[in-house]
Write a protein that holds these residues in place. Structure first.
Motif, PDB file in Angstrom:
ATOM      1  N   UNK A 183       0.796  -1.220   0.000  1.00 33.27           N
ATOM      2  CA  UNK A 183       0.000   0.000   0.000  1.00 33.27           C
ATOM      3  C   UNK A 183       0.832   1.275   0.000  1.00 33.27           C
ATOM      4  N   UNK A 184       2.149   1.171   0.145  1.00 30.13           N
ATOM      5  CA  UNK A 184       2.995   2.352   0.270  1.00 30.13           C
ATOM      6  C   UNK A 184       3.563   2.738  -1.088  1.00 30.13           C
ATOM      7  N   UNK A 185       3.429   4.012  -1.487  1.00 30.42           N
ATOM      8  CA  UNK A 185       4.040   4.442  -2.746  1.00 30.42           C
ATOM      9  C   UNK A 185       5.528   4.126  -2.777  1.00 30.42           C
ATOM     10  N   UNK A 186       6.021   3.749  -3.957  1.00 28.66           N
ATOM     11  CA  UNK A 186       7.408   3.291  -4.101  1.00 28.66           C
ATOM     12  C   UNK A 186       8.397   4.278  -3.497  1.00 28.66           C
ATOM     13  N   UNK A 187       8.291   5.551  -3.852  1.00 29.65           N
ATOM     14  CA  UNK A 187       9.266   6.531  -3.362  1.00 29.65           C
ATOM     15  C   UNK A 187       9.244   6.631  -1.842  1.00 29.65           C
ATOM     16  N   UNK A 188       8.054   6.564  -1.243  1.00 29.83           N
ATOM     17  CA  UNK A 188       7.955   6.623   0.213  1.00 29.83           C
ATOM     18  C   UNK A 188       8.556   5.374   0.850  1.00 29.83           C
ATOM     19  N   UNK A 189       8.302   4.222   0.260  1.00 25.60           N
ATOM     20  CA  UNK A 189       8.817   2.968   0.820  1.00 25.60           C
ATOM     21  C   UNK A 189      10.346   2.957   0.794  1.00 25.60           C
TER      22      UNK A 189
END
Length: 220
Positions: A208-214
């Motif tokens: 559920x986490x956007x790639x850049x945030x992850x």
């Protein structure tokens, strides 16, 4: 950036090459079969023909010289037997690490597989067991190099050809699951841009986490 990708005609590699080329980077794909060169050019990558199972470290060093990073995305493939799991999934990964060190290319991204530190199950089919053991050995070799390379090991779950969602779960250990090759490629791009991921072993599945945030959360 000039990024050299071993296994340049693989499904993840071609996606990665497209993403890098689209943002103005210069991807270089290492391929064994010259017939694949057109596919790499279509993806925006420069094809370089070299057989990682027979090349010397000197020959490979010449190919990676001047790169900003290398990515190991090669694999012996599902139709290969036990010996090639070792020569490609382990041996070629180590050869690329040796060549990167000699060429002064510090950044190394390894595409591994989820759960390999646990080893194969006792009743695993022999070729699969050899694959898991080869991936673990390649990862161990990279980790043992210490400060020679700025490495990150990415261990995706079961790979699919579904369209990417741009949302993942990325952590040192995650519950087994699937992830699209599109999202694996997107995570690799983000890892290249994020120095805080150096020295980390990361498992990856859909989430559920956007790639850049992850990726940005790694090391925090």
């Amino acid at each position: 950036m000039r990024i050299v990708i071993a296994g340049g005609h693989g499904k993840i590699a071609l996606r990665l090459e497209r993403l890098l080329a689209a943002r103005g980077d210069s991807p270089v794909g290492l391929i064994r079969n010259p017939d694949h060169a057109g596919d790499l050019r279509a993806a925006g990558a420069e094809p370089v023909v070299i057989d990682l199972e027979s090349a010397t470290v000197t020959e490979l060093t010449e190919k990676v010289m001047g790169a900003d990073a290398v990515v190991f995305a090669a694999g012996a493939g599902p139709g290969s037997g036990v010996p090639r799991k070792d020569t490609v999934d382990r041996g070629a990964a180590a050869l690329l690490a040796d060549a990167a060190s000699l060429a002064g290319v510090r950044r190394y991204l390894m595409v591994s597989a989820i759960g390999v530190d646990k080893g194969p199950a006792p009743d695993a089919e022999p070729v699969w067991a050899a694959y898991v053991e080869a991936k673990k050995a390649a990862d161990d070799d990279l980790r043992e190099r210490g400060l020679q390379l700025d490495w990150t090991i990415l261990r995706p779950g079961g790979l699919t050809d579904d369209p990417g969602t741009g949302r993942v779960r990325l952590a040192p250990e995650v519950e087994r699951g699937q992830v699209s090759r599109d999202d694996v490629a997107a995570v690799l791009v983000a890892l290249l841009d994020t120095p805080s991921t150096v020295g980390h072993v990361l498992e990856l599945v859909g989430g559920d986490t956007p790639v850049d945030e992850a990726v940005a959360a790694v090391g925090q």
